[in-house]
Enzyme design. Structure first.
Site, short mmCIF file in Angstrom:
data_model
loop_
_atom_site.label_atom_id
_atom_site.label_comp_id
_atom_site.label_asym_id
_atom_site.label_seq_id
_atom_site.Cartn_x
_atom_site.Cartn_y
_atom_site.Cartn_z
N HIS A 16 61.39 20.83 55.96
CA HIS A 16 60.26 21.77 55.88
C HIS A 16 59.98 22.26 57.29
O HIS A 16 59.60 21.47 58.15
CB HIS A 16 59.03 21.10 55.29
CG HIS A 16 57.82 21.98 55.30
ND1 HIS A 16 57.81 23.22 54.70
CD2 HIS A 16 56.60 21.83 55.86
CE1 HIS A 16 56.63 23.79 54.87
NE2 HIS A 16 55.87 22.96 55.58
N ASP A 18 57.93 24.25 59.82
CA ASP A 18 56.80 24.96 60.38
C ASP A 18 57.26 25.56 61.71
O ASP A 18 57.66 24.84 62.62
CB ASP A 18 55.62 24.01 60.63
CG ASP A 18 55.20 23.29 59.35
OD1 ASP A 18 54.69 23.97 58.45
OD2 ASP A 18 55.40 22.07 59.28
N ASP A 128 53.88 23.74 50.78
CA ASP A 128 52.75 23.22 51.55
C ASP A 128 51.62 24.22 51.65
O ASP A 128 50.81 24.15 52.57
CB ASP A 128 53.23 22.83 52.96
CG ASP A 128 52.28 21.86 53.64
OD1 ASP A 128 51.41 21.30 52.96
OD2 ASP A 128 52.41 21.67 54.87
N HIS A 354 51.43 28.77 56.98
CA HIS A 354 50.17 28.11 56.68
C HIS A 354 49.55 27.41 57.89
O HIS A 354 48.33 27.41 58.04
CB HIS A 354 50.34 27.13 55.51
CG HIS A 354 51.56 26.28 55.61
ND1 HIS A 354 52.76 26.66 55.08
CD2 HIS A 354 51.77 25.07 56.17
CE1 HIS A 354 53.67 25.73 55.32
NE2 HIS A 354 53.09 24.75 55.98
#
Length: 909
Positions: A16, A18, A128, A354
């Protein structure tokens, strides 16, 4: 156990990613390069390493190829072989803090970029997101996606979505049917034990046995089929290079299970083939309302409010101004700037992940985000200027020739999608004197100054003189950049004009001219005023009375309803973090109620009146010293005992409330000189309506929400997300509060149905899994909030208020032009439409076929109709959000089912 009944363990490798969070972007970027290099090496060295999921976002590859462009062929080969899966998104956004059109562009650009490498991943991936939008199923279905995989919003959860109790939940399984308000459905799959439930699989048999016993039991607990999903990865997780060996060990330990190095396509297909008949149907938004309320993470909507405001400005600039004007110019013969528009959108969307847009990252992240916003808006502004000038050159302004050669024409564009009257402020220049480098600029300056002045009057295209406030800006330098020669420098006299533009057509224009004249008699404004008494202003629709404490009442003349006690400010302590608001135990709100305010009349013209209200609040300077110790020792926020400091500072709040002559709303500008830390400031707006339900503008819908949370809710705060507005109404009465980049509200459980709109939240730490100080998140210094109040009569009258709220967020565009004939009339609408319950969303050009694409959505949960007035030489057709034709429009008005997003393509014949 037969093969048909064996448990199948689908291990999906992923990371994941970010782009920025607890490290700045480039620090994460370096780790990304290392991760992808390791992935490529693993694919080359281990033929049993079957596939890897690149987190559903194409920007991961874009960022990698920025450093290693020569490795594009390797990525291409892995995609062709099915080992890498790209898309469907460009980035993994926060759905509630990005607009409907931003969510659509995210899919469009993600699909376009993924298509250049191979097959597009058709998984609606929301691993997420801090809650999920209610229209997700409809958006996904229109994009050809029938499965959504998400991490939040359904079951009662603890930290990172770990399920703590399976009883009395919205779904007994990880799998459910997720339905949008229009009836569109997708298969929803929840990461019941998060997207790291299969990370770091042991190779040592003894360790692996303990690992698998626990992981398989937890996953079986929520799976509706024998197919179990184990996610081999986590945030920025390096590749498990010995995964093949780990799976070989697992197969030896558990011969009754099939362990597969799988991928989403195979896993979803297998699950669909064996789904039970008792899946739960979940409709609309997934916001974690059936939880204890602490980890819904809704308070990210108020972390770093300035970032949300920049985002709102940027989104509005692109989707409501730049795209419509470029589309209109395209219809008049100008090339549509697809490349630059996509660049501006991509630059903006790089701020939409996010952990970025939610305000829950390091301070360094927001330094770079502000630069991205500036870059995107500079490109968008240049495109707007270019399009407006092109269109304006085709507008017939010859009517102004009668006023002499110094008449200065300009065009006002209304691209909000709704016809309106609006007070416009713009700058014009007249008496241009171009000069070359060999001339003396000071002599040119004096020449222009001697022959010009700031006196004159304003006319519309009918020749009517208009009330206008003029600010003389004097002579100034300027330049033009022609396409066919070197830059042209000039001096000109500049004026700032403020006036009322009545009845601006939707998606249209109106033309005006400034007439220089030294006769002050003809430039004198009328004596009309909206001031009717001390501290009272009113127009045909609204009366506003300011009280001594700076609060105000508003009387809605159309419904004969009075709203009192509006505009009280409330300040409380906040010992939470960027994710979660936490008021100290025993903390008592400090408000402006009953405290005398300074009130001054600051504008009194025929077209607008305004009062300035000054408050000074004495508030604690910060939390006490204990908070610092609790942060450093990672005391969980709910267990913190810190309170507000005894030291006081002054919080100065300057509020400007203004009412326009044709306005149906009260417009408010709040300027906060923030000198305090660890607190939250809200404005309280009593609606006088006690109701169990209220309504909030969300992504392609006005969502109906419960004012009182579910019984499981323990958090004393029940804040919610909004896009443009929140509304509380009953029969005959309603109040809509609109904001520009204000995304958090709460409807209080009091007798007044009070809307509490968050204007500022100051916190000093990131939160989550470590100790990360974020002093910039205290938002010290000047903060400005813009909001508006729109009274209405409830029922179907609310749709007019919603249109006013949408229009409020979109500024008009002005462009100066010459006196000339043209093919366009001086007042014109390029795309007139009608539909009482319909909301306008976008107008752009299809990149593939050049068609005009227009989008609306039905705000009502009942059928509606949409009428579109276009040229007879046009073909109208239905499209999906990916701008693919689905069918021709057979009749007008076009029937639109409840809550449907409708995209219409328009092809010139």
């Amino acid at each position: 156990m037969t093969g048909a009944s064996k448990t199948v363990v689908h291990v999906i490798s992923h990371t994941h990613w970010d782009r920025e969070w607890y490290m700045p972007y480039e620090a994460h970027h370096v780790k990304l390069i290392e991760t992808i290099n390791s992935l490529i090496e693993t694919f080359e060295s281990d033929p049993d390493f079957k596939s890897f999921y690149l987190d559903g976002q194409t920007i991961v590859v874009e960022d990698y190829l920025q450093v290693y462009p020569e490795k594009r062929e390797i990525i291409q080969r892995l995609c062709d072989a099915g080992k890498l899966s790209l898309g469907p998104w460009y980035i993994l956004q926060d759905e509630f803090l990005t607009s409907g059109e931003a969510n659509v562009r995210n899919l469009q650009i993600g699909h376009r970029d993924a298509r250049t490498f191979g097959p597009i991943s058709k998984i609606g991936y929301f691993p997420d997101s801090f809650g999920n939008m209610g229209q997700a199923a409809q958006i996904l279905q229109q994009a050809g996606i029938d499965t959504a995989i998400f991490g939040r919003g359904v079951k009662a959860t603890g930290f990172n979505n770990r399920v703590v109790d399976a009883s009395d939940q919205e779904s007994p399984y990880s799998e459910l049917i997720w339905q949008s308000p229009d009836g569109s459905k997708v298969l929803g799959i929840l990461f019941a034990n998060w997207y790291n439930n299969g990370m770091e699989i042991p190779v040592d048999p003894d360790t692996a046995k303990s690992y698998w016993d626990h992981r398989l039991a937890r996953t079986r607990q929520y799976a509706s089929t024998r197919h179990l999903l184990l996610m081999n990865g986590c945030d920025h997780q390096p590749i498990q290079t010995d995964l093949s060996e780990a799976l070989r060990v697992a197969r030896e330990l558990y011969p009754d299970c099939d362990f597969i190095h799988s991928n989403y396509d195979d896993y979803v297909k297998a699950v669909k083939n064996e789904l039970p008949d008792d899946l739960t149907l979940t409709t609309g938004e997934l916001r974690g309302q059936h939880t204890d309320g602490w980890y819904s993470l809704v308070n990210t909507a108020s972390a770093r409010v300035y970032i949300k405001q920049l985002n709102q400005q940027n989104q509005t600039l692109l989707e409501k101004i730049a795209e419509p004007l470029a589309a209109i110019a395209h219809g008049l013969g100008k090339a549509y700037p697809h490349g630059l528009m996509q660049y501006a959108w991509k630059t903006l969307m790089q701020n939409h992940p996010h952990d970025s847009i939610c305000g829950c990252s390091l301070d360094e992240v927001y330094h770079e985000m502000k630069t991205r916003f500036a870059k995107s808006m500079e490109v968008g502004s240049a495109l707007i200027t270019d399009s407006a000038r092109f269109i304006s050159a085709k507008v017939d302004t010859s009517i102004f020739a009668q006023f002499g050669e110094d008449a200065t024409a300009f065009v006002v564009y209304n691209t909000s999608g709704y016809s309106s009257s609006s007070v416009v402020t713009c700058e014009i220049e007249w008496s241009h004197r171009f000069f070359i480098q060999s001339e003396d600029p000071s002599a040119v300056f004096k020449q222009v100054s001697d022959r010009t002045h700031g006196e004159g009057y304003l006319v519309n295209s009918q020749g009517d003189r208009l009330d206008c406030t003029v600010e003389d800006l004097g002579v100034r330098f300027g330049y033009e950049l022609p396409n066919d020669r070197f830059r042209q420098t000039y001096m000109a006299h500049a004026l700032r004009l403020t006036f009322e533009a009545k009845s601006l057509p939707a998606l249209g224009l109106a033309t005006f001219a400034w007439i220089p004249a030294m006769d002050t008699a003809i430039s004198k404004s009328s004596s009309d005023t909206l001031i009717t008494d001390d501290f009272t202003m009113e127009n045909e629709f609204i009366r506003v009375i300011v009280a001594q404490d700076g609060s105000f009442s508003m009387f809605d003349k159309s419904s004969d309803e009075l709203y009192s006690g509006l505009g009280v400010y409330e300040d409380v302590g906040d010992i939470g973090n960027e994710y979660i608001f936490k008021q100290p135990e025993g903390d008592v709100a400090i408000t402006t109620r009953g405290i005398p305010a300074e009130i001054h009349l600051t504008e009194n013209t025929p077209y607008r009146a305004a009062f300035e209200i000054r408050h000074t609040l004495e508030v604690p300077a910060s939390a006490d010293e204990q908070l610092q110790q609790e942060v450093e020792t990672m005391v969980e926020f709910r267990k913190r005992k810190s309170v507000r400091s005894q030291q006081l500072v002054q919080l100065n709040i300057v509020t400007r409330i203004s009412l326009e002559r044709e306005g149906h709303a009260l417009q408010v500008n709040t300027r906060i000189d923030n000198t305090a830390k660890d607190h939250r400031l809200r404005v309280l707006l009593p609606t006088g309506i006690k109701t169990a339900l209220h309504y909030a503008d969300s992504v392609f819908e006005v969502a109906e929400r419960k004012t009182i949370p579910a019984p499981e809710w323990e958090n004393p705060s029940n804040c919610q997300h909004m896009q443009a507005f929140v509304d509380v109404h009953a029969d005959g009465r309603g109040l809509t509060a609109a904001g520009k980049g204000l995304n958090e509200y709460e409807v209080l459980q009091d007798d007044e149905g009070t809307i509490a709109l968050t204007l500022l939240r100051s916190i000093g730490e990131l939160g989550d899994w470590g100790v990360f100080h974020t002093p910039d998140a205290q938002c010290l210094g000047v903060n400005v909030a813009e909001w508006s109040l729109i009274p209405h009569g409830g029922g179907d009258n609310r749709f007019a208020a919603y249109r006013e709220a949408y229009r409020y967020a979109v500024p008009v565009t002005t462009a100066q032009t010459g006196i000339h004939e043209g093919t366009l009339p001086p007042v014109h609408s390029f795309l007139a439409w009608d539909g009482k319950e319909m909301a306008f969303s976008s107008l752009k050009i299809n990149e593939d076929n050049g068609d005009l694409m227009a989008r609306w959505y039905n705000l009502a949960y009942t059928p509606s109709n949409l009428s579109i007035n276009t040229s007879e030489n046009s073909l109208l057709y239905h499209s999906n959000i990916m701008e693919e034709m689905t069918s021709e429009v057979q009749t007008q008005p076009i029937p639109v089912c409840k809550a449907v997003i409708v995209t219409i393509g328009i092809t010139p014949l």
